[in-house]
Design a protein around this motif. Structure first.
Motif, mmCIF file in Angstrom:
data_model
loop_
_atom_site.group_PDB
_atom_site.id
_atom_site.type_symbol
_atom_site.label_atom_id
_atom_site.label_comp_id
_atom_site.label_asym_id
_atom_site.label_seq_id
_atom_site.Cartn_x
_atom_site.Cartn_y
_atom_site.Cartn_z
ATOM 1 N N GLY A 61 0.501 31.625 17.620
ATOM 2 C CA GLY A 61 0.566 30.186 17.372
ATOM 3 C C GLY A 61 1.146 29.504 18.589
ATOM 4 N N SER A 64 4.344 27.061 18.607
ATOM 5 C CA SER A 64 5.568 27.748 18.174
ATOM 6 C C SER A 64 6.013 28.766 19.223
ATOM 7 C CB SER A 64 5.358 28.429 16.828
ATOM 8 O OG SER A 64 4.303 29.352 16.880
ATOM 9 N N GLN A 65 5.072 29.329 19.976
ATOM 10 C CA GLN A 65 5.448 30.282 21.025
ATOM 11 C C GLN A 65 6.166 29.573 22.178
ATOM 12 O OE1 GLN A 65 1.393 32.775 20.306
ATOM 13 N NE2 GLN A 65 2.390 33.144 22.259
ATOM 14 N N GLY A 68 9.550 28.879 20.905
ATOM 15 C CA GLY A 68 10.286 30.133 20.831
ATOM 16 C C GLY A 68 10.819 30.555 22.189
ATOM 17 N N THR A 85 10.518 28.109 14.199
ATOM 18 C CA THR A 85 9.127 28.561 14.089
ATOM 19 C C THR A 85 8.537 28.151 12.745
ATOM 20 O OG1 THR A 85 9.746 30.473 15.422
ATOM 21 C CG2 THR A 85 7.636 30.578 14.269
ATOM 22 N N ASN A 89 5.253 25.738 12.371
ATOM 23 C CA ASN A 89 4.015 26.263 11.785
ATOM 24 C C ASN A 89 3.822 25.900 10.319
ATOM 25 O OD1 ASN A 89 3.130 27.387 14.157
ATOM 26 N ND2 ASN A 89 4.190 29.323 13.815
#
Lengths: 245, 106
Positions: A61, A64-65, A68, A85, A89
């Motif tokens: 995703g 979100s990465q 992160g 996250t 998502n």
């Protein structure tokens, strides 16, 4: 776009799979620089190549990465990163719910597989197809094709970003292919005033909330869009049931 | 090691969200009002992704609602093509060509 007119003969599994991949192609143009940018950004932020690649495979995703990596680099505790996250998502919950009736005839293994591949891009291309034709017996192969094409591109461009850095120059503006494709997918679903209102409300909130953290704006925007759509639907009874899905 | 655990956690919540209604909760168990609202996910999510990408531009992603915003101008042209032709590739190629042309001309 594949399958623009109703097919007299149902498409084979293979034809559906390939049509799904073809449907995903214009989005891949925009996803490629995004994937490379992610790989390059993660390495620059001090993540190992293995962890960077694993995140693409495990989370799959993009937005979100990025969040992160940013939080990992800032030393934020793991539990907070997992929570962020979840927020970024959360919108996939709606995709899951909206795709569910189209695949409820499938066995669990298929649904686990399609859920893993469920992203903004795969959802948009698949629903665009399914809203025109949801009778074909092998339609889930289209969803699979769209998902696999995106997955493979995301993994490969992550690797390229790790190895080469963000090698596609920004001046090419390839990322612009994403909003352009979504624009092309948007027009056919603006079939009623409630649908138009839903889009307008969601777009407005997304613009207002652009600076809000962790992609919360997108979740709130979609929520506002659904509320606006339902409210207009109730207020304009003549519009009801004009849509198929 | 803790980083790997974090990434595993990120993957677990993401997968759980995607599995939710597809596998864990039956779509039929959703209230009728919720199922009704799901019809509007597509228009809502598409414009919610498009508009910020077109209105927040440049290296610093600053808001620009003016005629000088090349992405906005290119997107308007692409929107007209999308509306008239209902063709994805034509929309994308026209929009990209318009953007490149505007960037070159500036």
């Amino acid at each position: 776009m594949a399958a623009q007119s109703p097919q007299p003969q149902p498409l084979s599994r293979r034809a559906e799979l390939l049509a799904g991949m073809r449907g995903q192609l214009p989005l891949l143009l925009g996803v490629a620089p995004f994937g490379m940018a992610y790989g390059a950004y993660a390495i620059e932020s001090g993540l190992s190549g293995e962890l960077t690649q694993a995140m693409s495979a495990i989370v799959f995703g993009g937005a979100s990465q990025f969040v992160g990596v940013q939080l990992i680099a800032s030393g934020v505790p793991g539990a907070m990163i997992v929570l962020a996250t979840l927020l970024v998502n959360l919108r996939h919950l709606l995709y899951s719910a909206s795709l569910a009736p189209q695949v409820d005839h499938l066995n669990r293994r298929w649904r686990w597989l399609l859920a893993y591949l469920l992203t903004d891009e795969a959802y948009a291309v698949s629903m665009s197809r399914l809203s025109r034709d949801n009778e074909s017996p092998h339609r889930h192969w289209f969803v699979l094709g769209a998902g696999v094409a995106l997955w493979a591109t995301w993994q490969m461009t992550t690797s390229l970003g790790i190895l080469l850095g963000a090698a596609l120059p920004d001046s090419w503006s390839l990322d612009f292919a994403l909003p352009l494709t979504f624009l092309a997918l948007l027009m056919p679903v603006l079939t009623s005033r409630p649908a138009f209102g839903a889009a307008a409300a969601a777009g407005l909130v997304a613009v207002i909330g652009f600076d809000w953290p962790y992609g919360i704006a997108l979740v709130v925007a979609i929520g506002a869009g659904l509320l606006a759509g339902v409210a207009l639907d109730r207020a304009l009874p003549g519009e009801r049931r004009r849509e198929l899905i | 090691m803790t980083l790997w655990l974090t990434v595993a956690g990120m993957g677990a919540v993401t997968y759980a969200i995607r599995l939710s209604v597809l596998v864990f909760v039956s779509h039929d168990a959703l209230p009728a009002a919720a199922r009704d609202a799901l019809r509007f996910v597509m228009p809502a999510v598409l414009l919610a992704i498009i508009l910020p990408a077109v209105l927040y531009v440049g290296e610093n992603q600053t808001f620009d609602l003016s005629i000088g915003n090349q992405r906005l101008a290119a997107a308007c042209i692409a929107a007209a093509v999308a509306w008239a032709a209902k063709n994805v590739w034509l929309t994308v190629s026209t929009g990209m060509a318009a953007l490149w042309l505007l960037q070159w001309a500036w």
